[in-house]
Design a protein around this motif. Structure first.
Motif, mmCIF file in Angstrom:
data_model
loop_
_atom_site.group_PDB
_atom_site.id
_atom_site.type_symbol
_atom_site.label_atom_id
_atom_site.label_comp_id
_atom_site.label_asym_id
_atom_site.label_seq_id
_atom_site.Cartn_x
_atom_site.Cartn_y
_atom_site.Cartn_z
ATOM 1 N N THR A 3 0.932 -1.099 -0.017
ATOM 2 C CA THR A 3 0.025 0.112 -0.064
ATOM 3 C C THR A 3 0.859 1.155 0.084
ATOM 4 O O THR A 3 0.267 2.259 -0.080
ATOM 5 C CB THR A 3 -0.865 -0.087 1.432
ATOM 6 O OG1 THR A 3 -0.175 -0.030 2.407
ATOM 7 C CG2 THR A 3 -1.759 -1.154 1.320
ATOM 8 N N SER A 4 2.194 1.289 0.123
ATOM 9 C CA SER A 4 2.938 2.337 -0.119
ATOM 10 C C SER A 4 4.280 1.778 -0.639
ATOM 11 O O SER A 4 4.642 0.518 -0.421
ATOM 12 C CB SER A 4 3.451 2.743 1.423
ATOM 13 O OG SER A 4 4.289 1.964 2.358
ATOM 14 N N PRO A 5 5.045 2.366 -1.386
ATOM 15 C CA PRO A 5 6.180 1.834 -2.104
ATOM 16 C C PRO A 5 7.686 1.850 -1.384
ATOM 17 O O PRO A 5 7.692 2.639 -0.246
ATOM 18 C CB PRO A 5 6.509 3.014 -3.392
ATOM 19 C CG PRO A 5 5.846 4.266 -2.880
ATOM 20 C CD PRO A 5 4.747 3.848 -1.923
ATOM 21 N N GLU A 23 12.883 9.933 -12.952
ATOM 22 C CA GLU A 23 11.926 10.348 -11.942
ATOM 23 C C GLU A 23 10.410 10.221 -12.277
ATOM 24 O O GLU A 23 9.508 9.857 -11.707
ATOM 25 C CB GLU A 23 12.312 11.738 -11.305
ATOM 26 C CG GLU A 23 13.806 11.686 -10.656
ATOM 27 C CD GLU A 23 13.994 13.047 -10.122
ATOM 28 O OE1 GLU A 23 13.044 13.615 -9.350
ATOM 29 O OE2 GLU A 23 15.218 13.644 -10.443
ATOM 30 N N THR A 24 10.265 10.892 -13.438
ATOM 31 C CA THR A 24 8.778 10.930 -14.126
ATOM 32 C C THR A 24 8.261 9.464 -14.263
ATOM 33 O O THR A 24 7.210 9.429 -13.654
ATOM 34 C CB THR A 24 8.731 11.571 -15.261
ATOM 35 O OG1 THR A 24 9.288 13.024 -15.448
ATOM 36 C CG2 THR A 24 7.404 11.631 -16.036
ATOM 37 N N LEU A 25 9.009 8.557 -14.633
ATOM 38 C CA LEU A 25 8.687 7.011 -14.918
ATOM 39 C C LEU A 25 8.207 6.350 -13.530
ATOM 40 O O LEU A 25 7.132 5.770 -13.478
ATOM 41 C CB LEU A 25 9.402 6.533 -15.824
ATOM 42 C CG LEU A 25 9.543 6.930 -17.230
ATOM 43 C CD1 LEU A 25 10.504 5.948 -18.056
ATOM 44 C CD2 LEU A 25 8.450 6.758 -18.054
ATOM 45 N N LEU A 26 9.185 6.884 -12.655
ATOM 46 C CA LEU A 26 8.894 6.108 -11.396
ATOM 47 C C LEU A 26 7.471 6.693 -10.735
ATOM 48 O O LEU A 26 6.864 5.800 -10.275
ATOM 49 C CB LEU A 26 10.198 6.295 -10.451
ATOM 50 C CG LEU A 26 11.358 5.590 -11.058
ATOM 51 C CD1 LEU A 26 12.626 6.129 -10.227
ATOM 52 C CD2 LEU A 26 11.283 3.905 -10.986
ATOM 53 N N HIS A 27 7.565 7.989 -10.659
ATOM 54 C CA HIS A 27 6.412 8.501 -10.334
ATOM 55 C C HIS A 27 4.907 7.833 -10.987
ATOM 56 O O HIS A 27 4.162 7.571 -10.071
ATOM 57 C CB HIS A 27 6.512 9.890 -10.305
ATOM 58 C CG HIS A 27 7.404 10.558 -9.239
ATOM 59 N ND1 HIS A 27 7.489 10.177 -7.824
ATOM 60 C CD2 HIS A 27 8.436 11.514 -9.374
ATOM 61 C CE1 HIS A 27 8.289 10.937 -7.078
ATOM 62 N NE2 HIS A 27 9.197 11.649 -8.294
ATOM 63 N N GLU A 28 5.054 8.009 -12.256
ATOM 64 C CA GLU A 28 3.923 7.460 -12.872
ATOM 65 C C GLU A 28 3.600 6.268 -12.784
ATOM 66 O O GLU A 28 2.255 5.791 -12.610
ATOM 67 C CB GLU A 28 4.242 7.904 -14.335
ATOM 68 C CG GLU A 28 4.058 9.431 -14.739
ATOM 69 C CD GLU A 28 4.490 9.645 -16.054
ATOM 70 O OE1 GLU A 28 3.971 10.774 -16.537
ATOM 71 O OE2 GLU A 28 4.754 8.816 -16.805
ATOM 72 N N GLY A 29 4.569 5.289 -12.688
ATOM 73 C CA GLY A 29 4.332 3.925 -12.425
ATOM 74 C C GLY A 29 3.835 3.284 -11.203
ATOM 75 O O GLY A 29 2.835 2.835 -11.034
ATOM 76 N N VAL A 30 4.419 4.208 -9.906
ATOM 77 C CA VAL A 30 3.743 4.196 -8.761
ATOM 78 C C VAL A 30 2.308 4.379 -8.877
ATOM 79 O O VAL A 30 1.381 3.826 -8.116
ATOM 80 C CB VAL A 30 4.521 4.630 -7.780
ATOM 81 C CG1 VAL A 30 3.784 4.747 -6.235
ATOM 82 C CG2 VAL A 30 5.898 4.063 -7.522
#
Length: 233
Positions: A3-5, A23-30
């Motif tokens: 429930t949290s990365p 950073e963008t892809l990581l934030h979007e993926g989560v």
């Protein structure tokens, strides 16, 4: 599913353009899996000019010591895995992992897995001169069942110059697009069934729409693997 990365440590700034994409892809993926949440990151962002000078001087041992020390610093800040945000710097991935004592999610392994999943065994590799000339990248791909073909000289040198003299400085020109397409076509003619964008700047001038064979964006595959690590139970 968590429930949290999990917290991921980034060794970035190699270059800053690609680090922002990571950073963008990581934030979007989560956020795609956990609406309302974003990636939990700690970042060591380097001065690319200093890194490039050390690479040119062949100071790989010094770079390994620096990256290893900084990876440990990220772990002390709570990172449970490390991303080296550059293909070339995976030449020291094993040393960084030994220093950090947490997993280094390896871009080469993730790329090889995607190529195998696509049913291919021979692909073109475009990256820096270090990535294309040094054996570490091709040998690790080979261990994963993938043969990588690289350009002959002087085409190889032209691709390297494009990356360091243009793309690393944010300069995107039609000549760069033409060069990467030409280099890919030459390697396809030699038997490559797909192409690896094996430098995090290559997608600035070549995407899947620009080639007629399967395209493997190493940066995107790397980021996807990091998202999986961040979210898996």
């Amino acid at each position: 599913m968590r429930t949290s990365p999990r917290r991921i440590g980034l060794l970035g700034g190699i270059t800053w353009h690609s680090t922002l994409v990571y950073e963008t892809l990581l934030h979007e993926g989560v956020a795609e899996t956990l609406p309302g949440r974003t990636a939990d990151l700690v970042i060591r962002h380097y001065d690319f000019g200093a890194i490039a000078a050390a690479q040119e001087a062949g100071e790989w041992d010094g770079l390994a010591a620096t990256f290893g020390r900084d990876a440990r610093w990220l772990v002390d800040g709570g990172a449970e895995a490390i991303l080296i945000c550059a293909n070339t710097m995976h030449v020291i991935a094993d040393e960084v992992e030994a220093a950090a004592q947490v997993p280094v999610i390896n871009v080469i392994d993730e790329t090889a897995a995607a190529i195998r999943a696509a049913g291919l065994s021979t692909v073109a590799l475009l990256g820096t001169g270090f990535t294309m000339r040094m054996p570490f990248y091709r040998e690790r791909l080979a261990a994963g069942g993938v043969e990588a073909l690289v350009p002959d000289e002087p085409r190889l040198a032209e691709v390297h110059s494009l990356i360091y003299d243009k793309l690393a400085r944010g300069v995107v020109e039609d000549e760069g697009r033409a060069l990467t397409r030409k280099a890919t076509a030459e390697l396809v003619a030699r038997g490559a069934g797909g192409v690896i964008a094996g430098c995090t700047e290559i997608p600035m001038v070549m995407t899947a729409e620009d080639v007629d064979v399967p395209y493997f964006d190493a940066l995107a595959l790397h980021a996807q693997a990091a998202v999986r690590f961040a979210l898996e139970d």
